[in-house]
Design a protein around this motif. Structure first.
Motif, PDB file in Angstrom:
ATOM      1  N   GLY A  57       6.701   4.418  -1.542  1.00  0.00           N
ATOM      2  CA  GLY A  57       6.692   5.856  -1.783  1.00  0.00           C
ATOM      3  C   GLY A  57       5.369   6.523  -1.446  1.00  0.00           C
ATOM      4  N   GLY A  58       4.326   5.734  -1.096  1.00  0.00           N
ATOM      5  CA  GLY A  58       3.072   6.338  -0.676  1.00  0.00           C
ATOM      6  C   GLY A  58       3.125   6.611   0.816  1.00  0.00           C
ATOM      7  N   SER A  59       2.085   7.219   1.355  1.00  0.00           N
ATOM      8  CA  SER A  59       2.083   7.461   2.785  1.00  0.00           C
ATOM      9  C   SER A  59       1.173   6.459   3.486  1.00  0.00           C
ATOM     10  CB  SER A  59       1.615   8.880   3.081  1.00  0.00           C
ATOM     11  OG  SER A  59       1.392   8.982   4.478  1.00  0.00           O
ATOM     12  N   ALA A  60       1.788   5.649   4.372  1.00  0.00           N
ATOM     13  CA  ALA A  60       1.015   4.625   5.096  1.00  0.00           C
ATOM     14  C   ALA A  60       0.044   5.265   6.073  1.00  0.00           C
ATOM     15  CB  ALA A  60       1.954   3.688   5.838  1.00  0.00           C
ATOM     16  N   LYS A  61       0.204   6.583   6.291  1.00  0.00           N
ATOM     17  CA  LYS A  61      -0.708   7.254   7.220  1.00  0.00           C
ATOM     18  C   LYS A  61      -2.042   7.548   6.561  1.00  0.00           C
ATOM     19  CE  LYS A  61       2.774   9.077  10.246  1.00  0.00           C
ATOM     20  NZ  LYS A  61       3.805  10.081  10.407  1.00  0.00           N
ATOM     21  N   TRP A  66      -4.132   1.783   2.300  1.00  0.00           N
ATOM     22  CA  TRP A  66      -4.480   0.439   2.777  1.00  0.00           C
ATOM     23  C   TRP A  66      -5.568  -0.218   1.954  1.00  0.00           C
ATOM     24  CZ3 TRP A  66      -1.613  -1.838   6.604  1.00  0.00           C
ATOM     25  CH2 TRP A  66      -0.665  -0.997   7.201  1.00  0.00           C
ATOM     26  N   GLU A  67      -5.930   0.446   0.868  1.00  0.00           N
ATOM     27  CA  GLU A  67      -7.001  -0.063  -0.002  1.00  0.00           C
ATOM     28  C   GLU A  67      -6.815  -1.540  -0.385  1.00  0.00           C
ATOM     29  OE1 GLU A  67     -10.555   0.608  -0.838  1.00  0.00           O
ATOM     30  OE2 GLU A  67      -9.409   2.385  -0.273  1.00  0.00           O
ATOM     31  N   PRO A  68      -5.603  -1.982  -0.801  1.00  0.00           N
ATOM     32  CA  PRO A  68      -5.439  -3.403  -1.162  1.00  0.00           C
ATOM     33  C   PRO A  68      -5.793  -4.352  -0.019  1.00  0.00           C
ATOM     34  CG  PRO A  68      -3.495  -2.142  -1.795  1.00  0.00           C
ATOM     35  CD  PRO A  68      -4.364  -1.215  -1.008  1.00  0.00           C
ATOM     36  N   VAL A  69      -5.500  -3.936   1.230  1.00  0.00           N
ATOM     37  CA  VAL A  69      -5.819  -4.804   2.378  1.00  0.00           C
ATOM     38  C   VAL A  69      -7.334  -4.848   2.593  1.00  0.00           C
ATOM     39  CG1 VAL A  69      -5.478  -5.154   4.857  1.00  0.00           C
ATOM     40  CG2 VAL A  69      -3.595  -4.312   3.444  1.00  0.00           C
ATOM     41  N   PHE A  70      -7.981  -3.671   2.480  1.00  0.00           N
ATOM     42  CA  PHE A  70      -9.445  -3.634   2.597  1.00  0.00           C
ATOM     43  C   PHE A  70     -10.078  -4.555   1.553  1.00  0.00           C
ATOM     44  CE2 PHE A  70      -8.970   0.804   4.400  1.00  0.00           C
ATOM     45  CZ  PHE A  70      -9.363   0.426   5.665  1.00  0.00           C
ATOM     46  N   ARG A 110       3.076   0.810   9.740  1.00  0.00           N
ATOM     47  CA  ARG A 110       2.243   0.931  10.935  1.00  0.00           C
ATOM     48  C   ARG A 110       0.828   1.308  10.490  1.00  0.00           C
ATOM     49  NH1 ARG A 110      -0.048  -0.252  14.598  1.00  0.00           N
ATOM     50  NH2 ARG A 110      -0.818   1.108  16.238  1.00  0.00           N
ATOM     51  N   MET A 111      -0.133   0.492  10.948  1.00  0.00           N
ATOM     52  CA  MET A 111      -1.513   0.769  10.578  1.00  0.00           C
ATOM     53  C   MET A 111      -2.053   1.994  11.315  1.00  0.00           C
ATOM     54  SD  MET A 111      -4.069  -2.460  10.403  1.00  0.00           S
ATOM     55  CE  MET A 111      -3.291  -3.370  11.689  1.00  0.00           C
ATOM     56  N   PRO A 112      -2.682   2.926  10.611  1.00  0.00           N
ATOM     57  CA  PRO A 112      -3.336   4.038  11.329  1.00  0.00           C
ATOM     58  C   PRO A 112      -4.508   3.494  12.155  1.00  0.00           C
ATOM     59  CG  PRO A 112      -3.205   4.467   8.966  1.00  0.00           C
ATOM     60  CD  PRO A 112      -2.818   3.043   9.164  1.00  0.00           C
ATOM     61  N   VAL A 115      -7.741   2.566  10.423  1.00  0.00           N
ATOM     62  CA  VAL A 115      -7.688   1.332   9.626  1.00  0.00           C
ATOM     63  C   VAL A 115      -7.867   0.119  10.540  1.00  0.00           C
ATOM     64  CG1 VAL A 115      -6.227  -0.106   8.144  1.00  0.00           C
ATOM     65  CG2 VAL A 115      -6.272   2.368   7.827  1.00  0.00           C
ATOM     66  N   VAL A 116      -7.178   0.147  11.703  1.00  0.00           N
ATOM     67  CA  VAL A 116      -7.329  -0.943  12.673  1.00  0.00           C
ATOM     68  C   VAL A 116      -8.800  -1.088  13.035  1.00  0.00           C
ATOM     69  CG1 VAL A 116      -6.723  -1.776  14.988  1.00  0.00           C
ATOM     70  CG2 VAL A 116      -5.051  -0.488  13.675  1.00  0.00           C
ATOM     71  N   LYS A 117      -9.422   0.048  13.301  1.00  0.00           N
ATOM     72  CA  LYS A 117     -10.806   0.028  13.751  1.00  0.00           C
ATOM     73  C   LYS A 117     -11.724  -0.571  12.684  1.00  0.00           C
ATOM     74  CE  LYS A 117     -13.961   3.065  15.924  1.00  0.00           C
ATOM     75  NZ  LYS A 117     -14.449   4.426  16.028  1.00  0.00           N
ATOM     76  N   THR A 118     -11.544  -0.143  11.460  1.00  0.00           N
ATOM     77  CA  THR A 118     -12.399  -0.655  10.376  1.00  0.00           C
ATOM     78  C   THR A 118     -12.215  -2.158  10.199  1.00  0.00           C
ATOM     79  OG1 THR A 118     -12.012   1.438   9.287  1.00  0.00           O
ATOM     80  CG2 THR A 118     -13.081  -0.265   7.995  1.00  0.00           C
ATOM     81  N   LEU A 119     -10.961  -2.599  10.157  1.00  0.00           N
ATOM     82  CA  LEU A 119     -10.702  -4.020   9.920  1.00  0.00           C
ATOM     83  C   LEU A 119     -11.223  -4.874  11.078  1.00  0.00           C
ATOM     84  CD1 LEU A 119      -7.111  -4.004   8.344  1.00  0.00           C
ATOM     85  CD2 LEU A 119      -9.313  -4.185   7.205  1.00  0.00           C
TER      86      LEU A 119
END
Ligand SMILES: [Zn+2]
Length: 400
Positions: A57-61, A66-70, A110-112, A115-119
């Motif tokens: 229900g959150g927005s992946a955009k 993506w905080e949990p992945v970070f 889909r990763m914004p 987010v791709v860049k940071t990771l």
């Protein structure tokens, strides 16, 4: 609603435990939800909530999504862990750190780009021996390292491609397992052809998956090769860590030669080129040349001494050329595949020893005798050849 769930129990045999269940409203005010929850005997909840670790229900955009992945990345890459690992360990860590959590996220959302860049920049930093806050010199373009071994990379695989592959898998599953419950639901909502022509009738996450799938097609992945794509994707998924010392050593040599062939090793001349403040570019060993790849691997009397032993041993005069050209030389010889491999292994081990010798000489004035160096080259190349699956570098030798 309780009646409907009662029927569901009758038909499927799955009994709903109301105390463990929650009710969530879409477009309904929270007061009304609270009242209904009280009535049914379950909890009232808000969007977004977590289901099996995935936010719903959150927005992946949004980056915050993506905080949990970070956090997972930071946990793995902070402090001593990444710094103490050998290059082989670091590579495995970089490939596997996402683990199940990341794969969960990446197979649904889909990763914004940001987010791709940071990771990726985090992975890159750790790869070159840095950490979250420490940045070291990046010797080779990160995209080159991500590329497959076939084209001269290290086969790390980009997170972006992993994301696309995992999302693409939905199409593959939809076509192959059309009767499964989830596929039936998607077909009912989005139409009977939605897996083939990749369409979505409404906005929502399926729409995002469809968009990613269409993008994969414009990138040039066709249905026929989907299977192959998926296979290569599996190669990106986490593997077990292997603790054998030899394996670390071999991957260290692999990594070193990969850099050497791209002139990406920290000789004084290269360090100077990267803007590092160094006192001299001269070769500390012989004091008669400059510390660059060409001198070290061709001319420096201190590092090139073992030549007098290696040439008679292999019954060939290994030419006095740069590493890259040396690799082309033996292609013109009449050799069996095995002989070729052995010769290649010997050259790689020789280079590795040259670099070791140079560092020992530079940092603690130590000089290994020609005999010792030669013995070590022989035993390491034997190890290399007898474990052919370790010689991964050979695939990416062209230095592309
Ligand atoms: Zn020298």
């Amino acid at each position: 609603m309780s009646n409907a769930l009662g029927f569901f129990y009758g038909v499927s045999g799955h009994k709903i435990n109301f105390q463990k269940s929650s009710i969530i409203g879409v477009g309904v005010c929270q007061e009304e939800i609270g009242r209904l929850a009280y009535f049914i005997g379950c909890k009232a909840q808000n969007l977004p909530f977590k289901y099996l670790g995935i936010p719903i229900g959150g927005s992946a955009k949004r980056v915050s999504f993506w905080e949990p992945v970070f956090n997972k990345f930071k946990k793995h890459f902070s402090g001593w862990k990444a710094i103490l690992f050998s290059i082989g360990g670091t590579l495995t860590l970089i490939k596997s750190v996402l683990g199940s959590l990341g794969n969960y996220f990446l197979s649904i959302y889909r990763m914004p780009k940001s987010v791709v860049k940071t990771l990726e920049s985090l992975r890159c930093s750790v790869f070159w021996g840095g950490s979250l806050n420490i940045r070291k010199i990046h010797w080779i373009n990160w995209n080159t390292a991500l590329a497959s071994k076939k084209v001269g990379g290290l086969g790390i695989g980009s997170l972006n491609v992993l994301n696309f592959s995992l999302l693409y898998k939905w199409r593959w599953r939809g076509i192959n397992y059309r009767d499964s419950l989830w596929a039936q639901v998607i077909l009912d909502i989005h139409g009977k052809e939605c897996f083939y022509n990749m369409s979505a009738k409404s906005n929502g996450n399926w729409n995002n998956i469809v968009a990613a799938n269409k993008h994969v097609h414009t990138m040039g992945i066709r249905s026929g090769s989907v299977q192959e794509q998926l296979h290569s994707m599996v190669g990106l998924l986490p593997r077990d860590l292997d603790n054998s010392d030899d394996r670390w050593r071999i991957s260290m040599i692999n990594h070193f030669v990969w850099r050497l062939l791209r002139n990406g090793i920290p000789t004084n001349v290269n360090l100077f080129g990267k803007g590092v403040d160094i006192s001299t570019v001269r070769c500390n060993l012989c004091d008669s040349g400059i510390d660059d790849t060409s001198h070290l691997f061709r001319h420096c009397p201190f590092t090139c001494d073992p030549r007098s032993k290696i040439n008679p041993w292999v019954h060939h005069n290994i030419p006095d050329e740069d590493p890259k050209d040396k690799l082309n030389w033996y292609k013109g010889l009449h050799l069996t595949n095995f002989q070729r491999q052995v010769l290649e292994a010997i050259m790689l081990m020789w280079w590795w020893h040259i670099w070791k010798e140079r560092n020992n000489g530079f940092h603690n004035g130590h000089h290994t005798s020609v005999d010792d160096t030669f013995t070590s080259i022989v035993s390491l190349s034997f190890l290399w050849v007898s474990n052919r699956d370790w010689s991964i570098l050979l695939i990416g030798m062209n230095g592309k």
